[in-house]
Scaffold this motif. Structure first.
Motif, PDB file in Angstrom:
ATOM      1  N   PRO A 125       0.820  -1.218   0.000  1.00 40.76           N
ATOM      2  CA  PRO A 125       0.000   0.000   0.000  1.00 40.76           C
ATOM      3  C   PRO A 125       0.855   1.270   0.000  1.00 40.76           C
ATOM      4  CG  PRO A 125       0.091  -0.918   2.198  1.00 40.76           C
ATOM      5  CD  PRO A 125       0.819  -1.890   1.321  1.00 40.76           C
ATOM      6  N   VAL A 126       0.350   2.289  -0.714  1.00 38.78           N
ATOM      7  CA  VAL A 126       1.040   3.572  -0.794  1.00 38.78           C
ATOM      8  C   VAL A 126       0.132   4.647  -0.227  1.00 38.78           C
ATOM      9  CG1 VAL A 126       2.106   5.276  -2.304  1.00 38.78           C
ATOM     10  CG2 VAL A 126       2.264   2.841  -2.881  1.00 38.78           C
ATOM     11  N   THR A 127       0.686   5.444   0.669  1.00 43.40           N
ATOM     12  CA  THR A 127      -0.034   6.590   1.215  1.00 43.40           C
ATOM     13  C   THR A 127       0.773   7.851   0.916  1.00 43.40           C
ATOM     14  OG1 THR A 127      -1.100   5.326   2.983  1.00 43.40           O
ATOM     15  CG2 THR A 127      -0.856   7.699   3.328  1.00 43.40           C
ATOM     16  N   LEU A 128       0.114   8.806   0.296  1.00 43.80           N
ATOM     17  CA  LEU A 128       0.789  10.049  -0.067  1.00 43.80           C
ATOM     18  C   LEU A 128      -0.212  11.197  -0.041  1.00 43.80           C
ATOM     19  CD1 LEU A 128       3.138  11.738  -1.197  1.00 43.80           C
ATOM     20  CD2 LEU A 128       2.512  10.939  -3.485  1.00 43.80           C
ATOM     21  N   HIS A 129       0.050  12.183   0.790  1.00 37.99           N
ATOM     22  CA  HIS A 129      -0.793  13.379   0.869  1.00 37.99           C
ATOM     23  C   HIS A 129       0.018  14.579   0.419  1.00 37.99           C
ATOM     24  CE1 HIS A 129      -3.395  11.391   4.277  1.00 37.99           C
ATOM     25  NE2 HIS A 129      -3.438  10.736   3.119  1.00 37.99           N
ATOM     26  N   LEU A 130      -0.560  15.384  -0.481  1.00 34.73           N
ATOM     27  CA  LEU A 130       0.088  16.611  -0.945  1.00 34.73           C
ATOM     28  C   LEU A 130      -0.799  17.793  -0.603  1.00 34.73           C
ATOM     29  CD1 LEU A 130       1.472  15.904  -4.539  1.00 34.73           C
ATOM     30  CD2 LEU A 130       2.744  16.046  -2.421  1.00 34.73           C
ATOM     31  N   THR A 131      -0.184  18.835  -0.045  1.00 32.31           N
ATOM     32  CA  THR A 131      -0.901  20.070   0.261  1.00 32.31           C
ATOM     33  C   THR A 131      -0.106  21.247  -0.300  1.00 32.31           C
ATOM     34  OG1 THR A 131      -1.785  19.121   2.302  1.00 32.31           O
ATOM     35  CG2 THR A 131      -1.857  21.527   2.082  1.00 32.31           C
ATOM     36  N   GLY A 132      -0.749  22.059  -1.118  1.00 34.37           N
ATOM     37  CA  GLY A 132      -0.073  23.210  -1.707  1.00 34.37           C
ATOM     38  C   GLY A 132       1.044  22.790  -2.646  1.00 34.37           C
ATOM     39  N   PRO A 133       1.989  23.682  -2.908  1.00 36.05           N
ATOM     40  CA  PRO A 133       3.046  23.404  -3.890  1.00 36.05           C
ATOM     41  C   PRO A 133       4.170  22.525  -3.340  1.00 36.05           C
ATOM     42  CG  PRO A 133       3.333  25.608  -3.010  1.00 36.05           C
ATOM     43  CD  PRO A 133       2.071  25.074  -2.394  1.00 36.05           C
ATOM     44  N   GLU A 134       3.803  21.361  -2.807  1.00 38.23           N
ATOM     45  CA  GLU A 134       4.821  20.434  -2.301  1.00 38.23           C
ATOM     46  C   GLU A 134       5.512  19.728  -3.460  1.00 38.23           C
ATOM     47  OE1 GLU A 134       4.330  18.300   1.630  1.00 38.23           O
ATOM     48  OE2 GLU A 134       2.251  18.415   0.964  1.00 38.23           O
ATOM     49  N   ARG A 135       6.711  19.217  -3.191  1.00 40.15           N
ATOM     50  CA  ARG A 135       7.515  18.545  -4.210  1.00 40.15           C
ATOM     51  C   ARG A 135       7.991  17.204  -3.654  1.00 40.15           C
ATOM     52  NH1 ARG A 135       9.912  22.684  -7.870  1.00 40.15           N
ATOM     53  NH2 ARG A 135       8.307  24.293  -7.806  1.00 40.15           N
ATOM     54  N   VAL A 136       7.561  16.128  -4.312  1.00 37.52           N
ATOM     55  CA  VAL A 136       7.818  14.779  -3.813  1.00 37.52           C
ATOM     56  C   VAL A 136       8.444  13.934  -4.920  1.00 37.52           C
ATOM     57  CG1 VAL A 136       6.759  12.673  -2.911  1.00 37.52           C
ATOM     58  CG2 VAL A 136       5.906  14.911  -2.178  1.00 37.52           C
ATOM     59  N   ALA A 137       9.415  13.124  -4.560  1.00 32.25           N
ATOM     60  CA  ALA A 137      10.008  12.159  -5.488  1.00 32.25           C
ATOM     61  C   ALA A 137       9.567  10.757  -5.103  1.00 32.25           C
ATOM     62  CB  ALA A 137      11.532  12.246  -5.460  1.00 32.25           C
ATOM     63  N   ILE A 138       9.145   9.980  -6.110  1.00 35.77           N
ATOM     64  CA  ILE A 138       8.859   8.561  -5.901  1.00 35.77           C
ATOM     65  C   ILE A 138      10.135   7.811  -6.258  1.00 35.77           C
ATOM     66  CG2 ILE A 138       7.333   6.637  -6.450  1.00 35.77           C
ATOM     67  CD1 ILE A 138       5.888   9.036  -5.261  1.00 35.77           C
ATOM     68  N   THR A 139      10.745   7.133  -5.289  1.00 41.00           N
ATOM     69  CA  THR A 139      12.055   6.524  -5.492  1.00 41.00           C
ATOM     70  C   THR A 139      11.991   5.019  -5.284  1.00 41.00           C
ATOM     71  OG1 THR A 139      12.679   6.902  -3.177  1.00 41.00           O
ATOM     72  CG2 THR A 139      13.222   8.633  -4.756  1.00 41.00           C
ATOM     73  N   GLY A 140      13.064   4.346  -5.717  1.00 42.08           N
ATOM     74  CA  GLY A 140      13.153   2.902  -5.570  1.00 42.08           C
ATOM     75  C   GLY A 140      13.833   2.302  -6.780  1.00 42.08           C
ATOM     76  N   PRO A 141      14.243   1.036  -6.690  1.00 40.13           N
ATOM     77  CA  PRO A 141      14.920   0.393  -7.813  1.00 40.13           C
ATOM     78  C   PRO A 141      13.977   0.123  -8.976  1.00 40.13           C
ATOM     79  CG  PRO A 141      14.515  -1.195  -6.053  1.00 40.13           C
ATOM     80  CD  PRO A 141      14.125   0.151  -5.516  1.00 40.13           C
ATOM     81  N   ASN A 142      14.565  -0.187 -10.138  1.00 40.85           N
ATOM     82  CA  ASN A 142      13.759  -0.557 -11.303  1.00 40.85           C
ATOM     83  C   ASN A 142      12.846  -1.721 -10.945  1.00 40.85           C
ATOM     84  OD1 ASN A 142      15.025   1.370 -12.846  1.00 40.85           O
ATOM     85  ND2 ASN A 142      16.440  -0.049 -13.841  1.00 40.85           N
ATOM     86  N   GLY A 143      11.585  -1.636 -11.381  1.00 40.01           N
ATOM     87  CA  GLY A 143      10.639  -2.720 -11.135  1.00 40.01           C
ATOM     88  C   GLY A 143       9.901  -2.623  -9.818  1.00 40.01           C
ATOM     89  N   SER A 144      10.138  -1.550  -9.053  1.00 39.31           N
ATOM     90  CA  SER A 144       9.495  -1.446  -7.738  1.00 39.31           C
ATOM     91  C   SER A 144       8.109  -0.825  -7.801  1.00 39.31           C
ATOM     92  CB  SER A 144      10.381  -0.639  -6.776  1.00 39.31           C
ATOM     93  OG  SER A 144      10.559   0.685  -7.253  1.00 39.31           O
ATOM     94  N   GLY A 145       7.686  -0.372  -8.983  1.00 33.93           N
ATOM     95  CA  GLY A 145       6.325   0.130  -9.129  1.00 33.93           C
ATOM     96  C   GLY A 145       6.188   1.637  -9.147  1.00 33.93           C
ATOM     97  N   LYS A 146       7.283   2.356  -9.408  1.00 38.85           N
ATOM     98  CA  LYS A 146       7.224   3.824  -9.366  1.00 38.85           C
ATOM     99  C   LYS A 146       6.277   4.370 -10.439  1.00 38.85           C
ATOM    100  CE  LYS A 146      11.652   4.261  -9.963  1.00 38.85           C
ATOM    101  NZ  LYS A 146      11.960   2.828 -10.085  1.00 38.85           N
ATOM    102  N   THR A 147       6.407   3.876 -11.666  1.00 41.04           N
ATOM    103  CA  THR A 147       5.548   4.361 -12.742  1.00 41.04           C
ATOM    104  C   THR A 147       4.090   3.999 -12.476  1.00 41.04           C
ATOM    105  OG1 THR A 147       7.317   4.286 -14.386  1.00 41.04           O
ATOM    106  CG2 THR A 147       5.067   4.190 -15.217  1.00 41.04           C
ATOM    107  N   THR A 148       3.850   2.845 -11.875  1.00 46.04           N
ATOM    108  CA  THR A 148       2.480   2.445 -11.526  1.00 46.04           C
ATOM    109  C   THR A 148       1.864   3.419 -10.528  1.00 46.04           C
ATOM    110  OG1 THR A 148       3.027   0.120 -11.905  1.00 46.04           O
ATOM    111  CG2 THR A 148       1.065   0.581 -10.585  1.00 46.04           C
ATOM    112  N   VAL A 149       2.660   3.896  -9.581  1.00 44.85           N
ATOM    113  CA  VAL A 149       2.160   4.895  -8.626  1.00 44.85           C
ATOM    114  C   VAL A 149       1.766   6.172  -9.357  1.00 44.85           C
ATOM    115  CG1 VAL A 149       2.797   6.360  -6.659  1.00 44.85           C
ATOM    116  CG2 VAL A 149       3.462   3.953  -6.683  1.00 44.85           C
ATOM    117  N   LEU A 150       2.566   6.577 -10.342  1.00 47.93           N
ATOM    118  CA  LEU A 150       2.215   7.760 -11.126  1.00 47.93           C
ATOM    119  C   LEU A 150       0.923   7.545 -11.900  1.00 47.93           C
ATOM    120  CD1 LEU A 150       5.615   9.069 -12.552  1.00 47.93           C
ATOM    121  CD2 LEU A 150       4.577   9.421 -10.308  1.00 47.93           C
ATOM    122  N   ASP A 151       0.733   6.333 -12.435  1.00 51.39           N
ATOM    123  CA  ASP A 151      -0.517   6.025 -13.153  1.00 51.39           C
ATOM    124  C   ASP A 151      -1.721   6.122 -12.214  1.00 51.39           C
ATOM    125  OD1 ASP A 151       0.769   5.617 -15.556  1.00 51.39           O
ATOM    126  OD2 ASP A 151       0.960   3.450 -15.294  1.00 51.39           O
TER     127      ASP A 151
END
Length: 522
Positions: A351-377
């Protein structure tokens, strides 16, 4: 290897570079320049895959190359990429009792040991030699090509964007293998961490080739000094043009006053005709001399101005004018609570939990295949969670490394109008012009654009409509950009007042755009 007076041209005759003289030995040479200046063409020439339009290339050592599309040929096996198919087949015949005298004479009994060591060095232990290389991930293919370089034992290796598609571990691996390489290396890259390992930087530009001793940081310092000097020279040249024009005007006005006074005196009739004629001839000669002097001075300062402008154009950074969003500091932007997704391959992400308020800047990190692009989708609504919730409360735009929001078969104006249906054609042209697609450039087809142009066009299309996004979701945006374009994107995003969610393995990029925190898919 030595390149002497080498020139390269495109099939339509456009010169990429000329009069390049360069010696390559055991040092590490980084090659930088804007997209389209001939970086990959230079590697083609060095490798012998292409002949120079002019000049001569002398090779006295063995060369091996890692390409951007490493190992992606359909049907090609891992063994073929490693160049060991024939050697393995020879050993297999010998073991089966079917080997010939030539097989016995040419057998490499150290092959299996060297093969295991090479694969272990790049983190591919146990990889099947019969596997189709095209089924590997981009990062795995790059690792495989690195192993092939190890096995080849070449004296000079050529690396074309070797860290594209690699996670932090893969990038560190490339850097480690390069630092331990016993021969020479030529590296085309926009990876600043990798370029810091270089002994010198070769910069290609439309105005020529410049060789800088030292690594990327020294090169960047010199470029900053060069930019400042070029801007000063341009200001001086512009002032000289204005002064020359003012001086020419002053001389012309002074002469006109003298001529009027002379005519008045001549009209009184008390001046002998011979003297009047002499004065008229003198005035005419003076006028001609003044005109020639003014023309020569104007031409000289104009040439200086042109040269100063060309120099500024060569070193000036590209700018991307992202419009303000007005996103309030307390505005809820994104609520992702315990989101889980199970893609078709059955690998559960979350499970992924991510809250953004205002002009926050967050990086989704991790090795290849860890699901970063899926989180963006999930954030962009291109995928639905199997459990948990995702709610975005502001307009957003998702840009991947290929700027997939654009279609190859459309022009930039068509793309802008498709993405902004309430805008006019004039709106499209004005918006694209602000992103340096002026006049005919706005009518280019998307499939003709370079990587940097494509991302710039995508930003123009999604950021300049009547309802620009307040959240930008970026998936490896710098993978296919040159250094100038990377710096332009960094500067634009650093100054932008919207919210950012970014996937990138480029630590310099993340620092430049002021990432505040990092999230790893659970």
């Amino acid at each position: 290897m030595t390149l002497s007076g080498v020139a390269a041209r495109t099939p339509d005759g456009r010169t990429l570079f000329d009069n390049l003289t360069l010696s390559l030995g055991r040092e590490r040479t980084g090659v930088v320049g804007r997209n389209g200046t001939g970086k990959t063409t230079l590697l083609d020439l060095i490798a012998g895959d292409r002949s120079p339009a002019e000049g001569h290339i002398a090779r006295t050592g063995s060369i091996a190359r890692l390409r951007q599309d490493a190992g992606a040929v359909p049907g090609q096996t891992v063994a073929a990429v490693l160049g060991v198919e024939a050697a393995q087949a020879r050993l297999a015949r010998i073991v089966a009792g079917e080997g010939s005298a030539d097989d016995l004479a040419e057998a490499d009994w150290t092959l299996e040991t060297r093969l295991a060591e090479a694969l272990a060095a790049v983190g591919l232990i146990g990889l099947s030699m019969n596997r189709e290389a095209a089924t590997l991930s981009g990062g795995e293919r790059t690792r495989l090509e690195l192993a092939a370089l190890e096995l080849a034992g070449a004296e000079l290796i050529l690396l074309d964007e070797p860290t594209n598609h690699l996670d932090a571990g893969g990038r560190a691996l490339v850097a480690e293998r390069l630092s331990s390489w016993p021969g020479g290396a030529v590296v085309v890259s926009h990876d600043r961490a990798l370029l810091r390992q270089m002994d010198r930087i070769v910069e290609l530009s439309p105005l020529g080739i410049t060789i800088h001793g030292g690594n990327y940081d020294l090169y960047a310092e010199r470029k900053a000094v060069e930019r400042a000097a070029a801007e000063r020279d341009l200001a001086v040249a512009e002032s000289a043009v204005a002064r020359t024009a003012a001086e020419a005007q002053r001389r012309a006005e002074s002469k006109a006053r003298r001529d009027r006074a002379g005519r008045k005196k001549g009209m009184k009739g008390d001046m002998p005709k011979m003297l009047r004629d002499f004065r008229a001839e003198t005035a005419e000669n003076s006028a001609g001399h003044d005109a020639r002097l003014a023309a020569r001075q104007a031409a000289e300062v104009e040439q200086t101005l042109i040269a100063a402008r060309e120099r500024v154009e060569r070193v000036r950074r590209m700018t991307l004018p992202l419009p303000a969003t007005g996103l309030a500091a307390g505005k809820r932007v994104l609520m992702m609570d315990k989101a889980v997704i199970e893609p078709a391959n059955g690998v559960r992400i979350g499970p992924v939990t991510l809250h953004l308020t205002g002009p926050e800047r967050v990086a989704i990190t991790g090795p290849n295949g860890s699901g970063k692009t899926t989180v963006l989708d999930l954030i962009a609504g291109r995928a639905a969670p199997s459990s948990g919730t995702v709610e975005c409360s502001v307009p957003l735009a998702l840009l991947d490394q290929h700027a997939g929001v654009l279609r190859d078969d459309e022009t930039l104006i068509e793309a802008w109008q498709r993405l902004n249906p309430d805008g006019t054609r004039n709106d499209a042209q004005a918006a694209l012009a602000r992103f340096l697609f002026r006049n005919a450039e706005a009518h280019k087809r998307v499939d003709t654009l370079s990587g940097g142009e494509r991302l710039r066009a995508a930003l123009a299309c999604v950021m300049t409509g009547t309802r620009p996004p307040q959240l930008l979701v970026l998936d490896e945006p710098t993978n296919h950009l040159d250094l100038d374009a990377v710096e332009a994107v960094e500067a634009a995003l650093a100054a932008w007042d919207g919210a950012l969610v970014v996937v990138s393995h480029d630590r310099d990029f993340l620092a430049a755009i002021r990432i505040e925190r990092e999230v790893r898919p659970g």
